[in-house]
Design an enzyme around this catalytic site. Structure first.
Site, mmCIF file in Angstrom:
data_model
loop_
_atom_site.group_PDB
_atom_site.id
_atom_site.type_symbol
_atom_site.label_atom_id
_atom_site.label_comp_id
_atom_site.label_asym_id
_atom_site.label_seq_id
_atom_site.Cartn_x
_atom_site.Cartn_y
_atom_site.Cartn_z
ATOM 1 N N ASP A 35 39.201 55.736 31.496
ATOM 2 C CA ASP A 35 40.414 55.008 31.878
ATOM 3 C C ASP A 35 41.363 55.991 32.553
ATOM 4 O O ASP A 35 41.402 57.173 32.190
ATOM 5 C CB ASP A 35 41.070 54.416 30.621
ATOM 6 C CG ASP A 35 41.985 53.230 30.931
ATOM 7 O OD1 ASP A 35 41.684 52.121 30.473
ATOM 8 O OD2 ASP A 35 43.021 53.431 31.616
ATOM 9 N N THR A 93 42.828 42.616 36.619
ATOM 10 C CA THR A 93 42.909 41.941 37.914
ATOM 11 C C THR A 93 44.082 40.958 37.850
ATOM 12 O O THR A 93 43.892 39.756 37.801
ATOM 13 C CB THR A 93 41.618 41.148 38.191
ATOM 14 O OG1 THR A 93 41.299 40.357 37.031
ATOM 15 C CG2 THR A 93 40.459 42.054 38.486
ATOM 16 N N LEU A 218 35.465 31.328 35.887
ATOM 17 C CA LEU A 218 36.724 30.639 36.208
ATOM 18 C C LEU A 218 36.668 29.195 35.714
ATOM 19 O O LEU A 218 37.648 28.667 35.180
ATOM 20 C CB LEU A 218 36.968 30.641 37.729
ATOM 21 C CG LEU A 218 37.214 31.990 38.400
ATOM 22 C CD1 LEU A 218 37.548 31.789 39.870
ATOM 23 C CD2 LEU A 218 38.352 32.734 37.715
ATOM 24 N N ALA A 222 39.067 27.290 33.058
ATOM 25 C CA ALA A 222 39.836 26.141 33.542
ATOM 26 C C ALA A 222 39.585 24.925 32.640
ATOM 27 O O ALA A 222 40.516 24.200 32.279
ATOM 28 C CB ALA A 222 39.461 25.830 34.990
ATOM 29 N N CYS A 273 44.195 35.397 30.596
ATOM 30 C CA CYS A 273 43.150 34.787 31.433
ATOM 31 C C CYS A 273 43.443 33.399 31.960
ATOM 32 O O CYS A 273 43.272 33.141 33.147
ATOM 33 C CB CYS A 273 41.833 34.763 30.675
ATOM 34 S SG CYS A 273 41.114 36.402 30.540
ATOM 35 N N LYS A 276 45.953 32.971 34.911
ATOM 36 C CA LYS A 276 45.486 33.789 36.049
ATOM 37 C C LYS A 276 44.228 33.176 36.678
ATOM 38 O O LYS A 276 44.110 33.073 37.895
ATOM 39 C CB LYS A 276 45.196 35.200 35.526
ATOM 40 C CG LYS A 276 44.478 36.103 36.477
ATOM 41 C CD LYS A 276 44.441 37.539 35.937
ATOM 42 C CE LYS A 276 43.475 37.752 34.799
ATOM 43 N NZ LYS A 276 42.063 37.834 35.193
#
Ligand code: UDX
Ligand code: UDX
Length: 459
Positions: A35, A93, A218, A222, A273, A276
């Site tokens: 990291d 991200t 995704l 969703a 999550c 986003k």
């Protein structure tokens, strides 16, 4: 390819637990997590495993068992990449805060930096695994960077999205519903499948093409978020019709086609999550001019924002239309129980609304500290850091936080909240003593009997 050395870039909520479990189940593989944040790596290396940077039930034990044997935490990124056959990209991200796609698209700059870093230092063939949730077709970008900036090294790119939920990460990793591996090269896919195969039954390891894998992540998020927005929409209707959302949820959940999980009405979903990933989906749909599709999914977010706003509006109107100068005690700051993660937590937004009305906010959370609470509010930039410091006080005791409070707002469903001496809390609050149970975890009858003015979601 036979894998003996794994590198994971990003020692976060995903990289940390995932690699710890891979190391535990594959003692013959050396796993190193790197990291850029030296402080975070130092915390992972802390001798006292109760001080790891991430709290997850069961994680400290696994780290204690594997660390120094085949699990390592390091800041030596280049060296570790060079020595590994397989590299997981597990960096954040976030939603873009600037430029094209601001507020919608995922910011891929960290992923791109990782790809460039790998290309620069690799001298032998590598399998690069996307672990971060990425928009569909990101693998194409990674591939292009790796192939155009690298030397004559062969790179295979796999998508291996993470389905773990925080708070149950270790359990989810140990017995996943499925593991998804998307890729082109069969050899690369099987190298990764063999690692999971150490503990996951083969029929739970799905192999797909890269694009299906990226889109499945995704889509899964969703759909999950949509269930919460759906039940939250019904919760508001319940409040106007004397139906009870818990009863409705139970009744519909027993339909095996619907199922009982993820139907808890709440102050709204949080976490790094859901929002986003849906924004991402919406952005992608719009970029293909699929506006009906984009609008459909965007509504899940709109409803979620409405639910948070509705909670604070209701609190204010119940407290005689003013919270100015009143102490409002918030129990819980994390976005869900059993985690110290606060990203997108509903508590932040509810606190922000109440602060706009000049409330004095008092916060207690079993795993989140005072600095984090201040940083979350400061990040919103609604008012100066000094004002936040002035108006928001942190307590490390649930009885102190509620002393002289006009109202208690339950923001996170921590189990310990149910075990408190609520009689004692009642006695030391201002009267009438209000409870706004944003998680429906307390018993309405008991609370009313003590004397509280109790309100919850959808009842
Ligand atoms: C992240 C993403 O948020 C999520 O979309 C994805 O599915 C998995 O990775 P998480 O692990 O929860 O989730 O993020 P975070 O806890 O922020 O950890 C990311 C780590 O990457 C941080 O420790 C950060 O310092 C590190 N990082 C970031 C790098 O090492 N290099 C970089 O270039 C950028
Ligand atoms: C989610 C997905 O579940 C996981 O598969 C993915 O890999 C990452 O995103 P996470 O964000 O860690 O995981 O937590 P999750 O348990 O999904 O909860 C998200 C939010 O929804 C929390 O704020 C939670 O309190 C809320 N929630 C969940 C509800 O309000 N009601 C429910 O019934 C369930």
């Amino acid at each position: 390819m036979k894998i003996t050395n794994i590198c994971c870039i990003g020692a976060g909520y995903v990289g940390g637990p995932t690699m710890a479990v891979i190391a535990k189940k594959n003692p013959h593989i050396k796993v190193t997590i790197v990291d850029i944040n030296a402080e975070r790596i130092a915390a992972w290396n802390n001798k006292d495993v109760s001080k790891l940077p991430i709290y997850e039930p069961g994680l400290a034990e696994i780290v204690e068992e594997t660390r120094g044997k085949n699990l390592f935490f390091s800041t030596e990124i280049d060296k570790t990449i060079a020595a590994s056959e397989m590299i997981f990209i597990s960096v954040n991200t976030p939603t873009k805060t600037y430029g094209k796609g601001k507020g919608m698209a995922a910011d891929l700059k960290y992923v791109e930096l990782c790809a460039r870093n790998i290309a620069e230092v690799a001298t032998t063939d590598k399998i690069v695994v996307e672990k971060s949730t990425l928009p569909v077709r990101t693998a194409q970008a990674i591939k292009s960077i790796l192939h155009n900036t690298g030397s004559n090294v062969k790179f295979d790119i796999l998508s291996n999205p993470e389905f773990l939920a925080e708070g149950t990460a270790v359990q989810d990793l140990l017995s996943p519903d499925r593991v998804l591996i998307g890729g082109e090269s069969e050899d690369a896919i099987e190298s990764l499948a063999a690692i999971y195969g150490s503990w996951v039954p083969q029929d739970r390891i799905l192999r797909t093409n890269v694009w299906s894998s990226e889109l499945s992540k995704l889509t899964a998020n969703a759909f999950l978020a949509q269930r919460i927005s759906s039940i939250n929409a019904i919760s508001e209707l319940c409040e106007h019709t004397e139906a009870n959302v818990n009863e409705v949820a139970k009744a519909i959940g027993m339909d095996s086609r619907i199922g009982p999980k993820f139907l808890n009405a709440s102050i709204g979903f949080g976490g790094s999550c859901f929002q986003k990933d849906i924004l991402n989906l919406v952005y992608i749909a719009r970029s293909y001019n699929l506006n009906a599709v984009a609008d459909y999914w965007e509504q899940v977010i709109i409803l979620n924002d409405h639910q948070k706003r509705r909670f604070s509006d209701n609190l204010i109107s119940t407290l005689y239309n003013t919270v100015s100068g009143k102490k409002i005690a918030m129990l819980g700051w994390a976005f869900k129980k059993d985690t110290n993660d606060t990203r997108e937590s509903a508590a932040i937004y509810v606190a922000d609304h109440l602060l706009n009305e000049q409330a004095n906010i008092a916060v207690y959370d079993p795993k989140v500290n005072s600095e984090k609470v201040q940083a979350d509010l400061n990040y919103l930039n609604t008012r100066s850091d000094e004002e936040n410091k002035d108006l928001v006080k942190y307590y490390d005791d649930p009885y102190e936080v509620s002393k002289d409070a006009h109202a208690i707002a339950i923001m996170t469903e921590w189990d310990e909240f149910k075990t408190y001496d609520w009689q004692r809390i009642y006695e030391q609050m201002k009267k009438p003593a209000f409870i706004f149970d944003g998680r429906n975890i307390l018993n309405k009858k008991e609370m009313t009997k003590i004397g509280f003015e109790y309100s919850s979601i959808g009842q």
